[in-house]
Design a protein around this motif. Sequence first.
Motif, PDB file in Angstrom:
ATOM      1  N   LEU A  48      -0.602   5.263 -14.596  1.00 31.09           N
ATOM      2  CA  LEU A  48      -0.978   6.039 -15.774  1.00 31.09           C
ATOM      3  C   LEU A  48      -2.289   5.542 -16.369  1.00 31.09           C
ATOM      4  CD1 LEU A  48       2.492   6.511 -17.505  1.00 31.09           C
ATOM      5  CD2 LEU A  48       1.143   8.226 -16.269  1.00 31.09           C
ATOM      6  N   THR A  49      -2.633   4.290 -16.118  1.00 32.97           N
ATOM      7  CA  THR A  49      -3.898   3.740 -16.607  1.00 32.97           C
ATOM      8  C   THR A  49      -5.067   4.197 -15.737  1.00 32.97           C
ATOM      9  OG1 THR A  49      -2.751   1.781 -17.461  1.00 32.97           O
ATOM     10  CG2 THR A  49      -5.132   1.622 -17.189  1.00 32.97           C
ATOM     11  N   THR A  50      -4.841   4.220 -14.412  1.00 31.52           N
ATOM     12  CA  THR A  50      -5.931   4.546 -13.484  1.00 31.52           C
ATOM     13  C   THR A  50      -5.922   6.009 -13.047  1.00 31.52           C
ATOM     14  OG1 THR A  50      -4.583   3.994 -11.540  1.00 31.52           O
ATOM     15  CG2 THR A  50      -5.841   2.203 -12.569  1.00 31.52           C
ATOM     16  N   LEU A  51      -4.725   6.653 -13.066  1.00 30.19           N
ATOM     17  CA  LEU A  51      -4.547   8.031 -12.580  1.00 30.19           C
ATOM     18  C   LEU A  51      -5.001   8.165 -11.131  1.00 30.19           C
ATOM     19  CD1 LEU A  51      -5.666  10.114 -15.698  1.00 30.19           C
ATOM     20  CD2 LEU A  51      -3.343   9.499 -14.984  1.00 30.19           C
ATOM     21  N   SER A  52      -4.790   7.098 -10.359  1.00 30.44           N
ATOM     22  CA  SER A  52      -5.233   7.083  -8.958  1.00 30.44           C
ATOM     23  C   SER A  52      -4.239   6.270  -8.128  1.00 30.44           C
ATOM     24  CB  SER A  52      -6.633   6.492  -8.835  1.00 30.44           C
ATOM     25  OG  SER A  52      -6.941   6.166  -7.498  1.00 30.44           O
ATOM     26  N   ILE A  53      -3.695   6.903  -7.055  1.00 29.29           N
ATOM     27  CA  ILE A  53      -2.805   6.180  -6.145  1.00 29.29           C
ATOM     28  C   ILE A  53      -3.547   5.018  -5.505  1.00 29.29           C
ATOM     29  CG2 ILE A  53      -1.488   6.340  -3.999  1.00 29.29           C
ATOM     30  CD1 ILE A  53      -0.081   7.739  -6.211  1.00 29.29           C
ATOM     31  N   GLU A  54      -4.790   5.282  -5.073  1.00 29.43           N
ATOM     32  CA  GLU A  54      -5.570   4.260  -4.376  1.00 29.43           C
ATOM     33  C   GLU A  54      -5.890   3.079  -5.289  1.00 29.43           C
ATOM     34  OE1 GLU A  54      -6.168   7.446  -4.437  1.00 29.43           O
ATOM     35  OE2 GLU A  54      -5.792   8.057  -2.355  1.00 29.43           O
ATOM     36  N   ALA A  55      -6.348   3.366  -6.513  1.00 24.10           N
ATOM     37  CA  ALA A  55      -6.692   2.287  -7.445  1.00 24.10           C
ATOM     38  C   ALA A  55      -5.457   1.479  -7.834  1.00 24.10           C
ATOM     39  CB  ALA A  55      -7.353   2.871  -8.686  1.00 24.10           C
ATOM     40  N   THR A  56      -4.313   2.153  -7.973  1.00 22.29           N
ATOM     41  CA  THR A  56      -3.073   1.443  -8.307  1.00 22.29           C
ATOM     42  C   THR A  56      -2.668   0.518  -7.170  1.00 22.29           C
ATOM     43  OG1 THR A  56      -2.328   3.292  -9.682  1.00 22.29           O
ATOM     44  CG2 THR A  56      -0.645   1.745  -8.925  1.00 22.29           C
ATOM     45  N   ALA A  57      -2.766   1.015  -5.936  1.00 21.77           N
ATOM     46  CA  ALA A  57      -2.418   0.183  -4.773  1.00 21.77           C
ATOM     47  C   ALA A  57      -3.323  -1.042  -4.690  1.00 21.77           C
ATOM     48  CB  ALA A  57      -2.514   1.014  -3.498  1.00 21.77           C
ATOM     49  N   GLU A  58      -4.612  -0.831  -4.931  1.00 20.04           N
ATOM     50  CA  GLU A  58      -5.563  -1.949  -4.887  1.00 20.04           C
ATOM     51  C   GLU A  58      -5.275  -2.955  -5.997  1.00 20.04           C
ATOM     52  OE1 GLU A  58     -10.408  -2.693  -5.141  1.00 20.04           O
ATOM     53  OE2 GLU A  58      -9.593  -0.653  -5.003  1.00 20.04           O
ATOM     54  N   GLN A  59      -4.955  -2.450  -7.167  1.00 16.96           N
ATOM     55  CA  GLN A  59      -4.686  -3.345  -8.297  1.00 16.96           C
ATOM     56  C   GLN A  59      -3.435  -4.186  -8.075  1.00 16.96           C
ATOM     57  OE1 GLN A  59      -4.846  -1.475 -12.212  1.00 16.96           O
ATOM     58  NE2 GLN A  59      -3.246  -2.818 -12.979  1.00 16.96           N
ATOM     59  N   LEU A  60      -2.417  -3.585  -7.454  1.00 18.57           N
ATOM     60  CA  LEU A  60      -1.133  -4.280  -7.277  1.00 18.57           C
ATOM     61  C   LEU A  60      -1.015  -4.962  -5.910  1.00 18.57           C
ATOM     62  CD1 LEU A  60       1.299  -1.643  -8.849  1.00 18.57           C
ATOM     63  CD2 LEU A  60       0.230  -3.615  -9.944  1.00 18.57           C
ATOM     64  N   PHE A  61      -2.049  -4.789  -5.049  1.00 14.11           N
ATOM     65  CA  PHE A  61      -2.047  -5.395  -3.705  1.00 14.11           C
ATOM     66  C   PHE A  61      -0.853  -4.901  -2.874  1.00 14.11           C
ATOM     67  CE2 PHE A  61      -4.103  -8.467  -6.561  1.00 14.11           C
ATOM     68  CZ  PHE A  61      -5.358  -8.551  -5.972  1.00 14.11           C
ATOM     69  N   VAL A  62      -0.604  -3.592  -2.927  1.00 16.22           N
ATOM     70  CA  VAL A  62       0.462  -2.993  -2.126  1.00 16.22           C
ATOM     71  C   VAL A  62      -0.108  -1.778  -1.388  1.00 16.22           C
ATOM     72  CG1 VAL A  62       2.301  -3.750  -3.686  1.00 16.22           C
ATOM     73  CG2 VAL A  62       1.244  -1.519  -4.040  1.00 16.22           C
ATOM     74  N   HIS A  63       0.668  -1.230  -0.460  1.00 12.63           N
ATOM     75  CA  HIS A  63       0.234  -0.058   0.308  1.00 12.63           C
ATOM     76  C   HIS A  63       0.351   1.190  -0.560  1.00 12.63           C
ATOM     77  CE1 HIS A  63       0.091   2.970   3.529  1.00 12.63           C
ATOM     78  NE2 HIS A  63      -0.513   2.021   4.246  1.00 12.63           N
ATOM     79  N   LYS A  64      -0.504   2.192  -0.247  1.00 13.22           N
ATOM     80  CA  LYS A  64      -0.485   3.438  -1.017  1.00 13.22           C
ATOM     81  C   LYS A  64       0.878   4.131  -0.943  1.00 13.22           C
ATOM     82  CE  LYS A  64      -4.154   4.823   1.156  1.00 13.22           C
ATOM     83  NZ  LYS A  64      -5.284   5.673   1.662  1.00 13.22           N
ATOM     84  N   ASN A  65       1.532   4.026   0.209  1.00 12.43           N
ATOM     85  CA  ASN A  65       2.849   4.666   0.326  1.00 12.43           C
ATOM     86  C   ASN A  65       3.885   3.994  -0.573  1.00 12.43           C
ATOM     87  OD1 ASN A  65       1.936   6.562   2.137  1.00 12.43           O
ATOM     88  ND2 ASN A  65       2.506   5.376   3.959  1.00 12.43           N
ATOM     89  N   THR A  66       3.722   2.688  -0.763  1.00 10.89           N
ATOM     90  CA  THR A  66       4.622   1.978  -1.683  1.00 10.89           C
ATOM     91  C   THR A  66       4.462   2.514  -3.094  1.00 10.89           C
ATOM     92  OG1 THR A  66       4.506  -0.022  -0.318  1.00 10.89           O
ATOM     93  CG2 THR A  66       5.268  -0.287  -2.598  1.00 10.89           C
TER      94      THR A  66
END
Length: 534
Positions: free
Chosen positions: A476-494
């Motif tokens: 909700l902060t980034t509104l981006s699957i990719e940015a969230t995955a990068e921020q949390l160090f997880v895969h986009k599918n996760t």
Amino acid sequence: MTSAFVRLPAGADLGSALVGQPGDLCQCPHRGYIQKGRVASSTRAVDEVYEAGPAFYWAPGHTPHALEDAEYAEFLPTGEFNALIDHFKAQAGRDRSGGVQHCSDAQEAWPPTVTARVRGVELSENRSEALTAWAQDFGKMASQDALVDSFTERVDAVITKQIPEIANDPILVQDLHRSTRAEWREFVESLREDHRLVRPGQGADLARSLARRGLDLGILLKVYRVSQQSVFQFLTEIIDGASEDAPARDEILVFLWGLGGQWMADAVESLIETYYEERRRLRDDAAVRRAETIEALLGDAPPSADDATRLLDHPLSHWQTAYVVWAPEAGSSTTEAMLDIANAVAQALGASRSLTMVAGSRDLWCWVATPHEPDLAQLAGLASALQHAGMQAAIGRPDPGIQGFRTSHAEARAAESLALKAAHGRALVRFDEEELLILVSAQETLMRRMVAREVGPLCGADKNLALLRETVLAYLTTLSIEATAEQLFVHKNTVRYRIARAEELLGHPLSQRSTQVELALRWVSLFGAPSDAI
């Protein structure tokens, strides 16, 4: 210390006997309790009425008069009391109308209609065996965390209610709590006959913080003045609850009140000295000139940008980013450690150094000036450094000029206040990320209700729910699957799986009520989930 038992008939007024004292008012402090009737104590500002039961404290600068037949026991510092008696004697020599009523051991020259029985009190010598045993048992009970917390909450509530300069400053409130708690523990230790009273360092920290903030000595004195009645009332309630096999109530009162009065008097004397030492150190340091300029910039009549820039060697025409760095405890190396963090923040924002002001014993106010608006996202990597140093920091939004210097600082202080209230102490708090939460945090009951309503199914101690909350908030902060995955160090599918699971639990997609959901999750990340949401 002197104790006195006083009887006043209805209508008795000691005002005439006090003529000639400074302000025609009694300059001797009185601590005691009303056993019968009602007595008013008048100052130039207010009349206060005291009835049988609660303890009272009359600060210097008062006149007592009886509203009805009254009896009270009181404890007074012997030197001031003897000066008062000498004044009464001089007054009696000028006006003998009515004479003086007294018991067999009374000191002569009390004003007409006053009956008094007076005796000196030894505070630490010649304790009876029963009193010594009671004091030891009381000391064990009074040092338990529950009673220490009860005493601290009660006394500090009185102080913060009457001293807004402390109540409105979260660091000073914390310093006050630490000081009160440490002073009480030291007082309890002093009940041992072999104990030598030592002033705790937390009290000195409060005095230094008040001095460094440029607050008047009167604030420090008011802390002890307004707390006295609360302290003696607390002691009186403990005495009233003593078991039947305890020593006589008056014996315990004389012992505890006398020791308590000496304890508070010593505390005031010691902390006044600490306060003035800190003020002298500031006056002798170039930092005082910087602090005065900063205080002027934050005040109602700020100096011109050119003058302040020259005095501070800080370009006020640039973008200003304010932040506060603080430590959980004050120590010999705290200031140096805070300055290291301040410099790390400045470098992360693209500046070579920061403008700093030591605002208290464990907090530092800072500003960074940059020619262009800095990217606060560059601060993300500082969280681990703050955690390693045991520090926290709150950041205001960047804004240009003197106005930015002021508003960014106000926002940093607001973010600091939020962080200090939080159950989960986050190392780095940014105002721009928590602005809505800061604005609504004063409505705690309504906020908890909203959290339970909006994200109740995501609350709980289960670590999988914690991962869902973290992922949804990042998304909700980034509104981006990719940015969230990068921020949390997880895969986009996760990320996609977690979002889908959260939407299933919430019963609606995150595109609906996204603002409320984000706000509720920010609350949970700082304060934990409300019990009714679990």
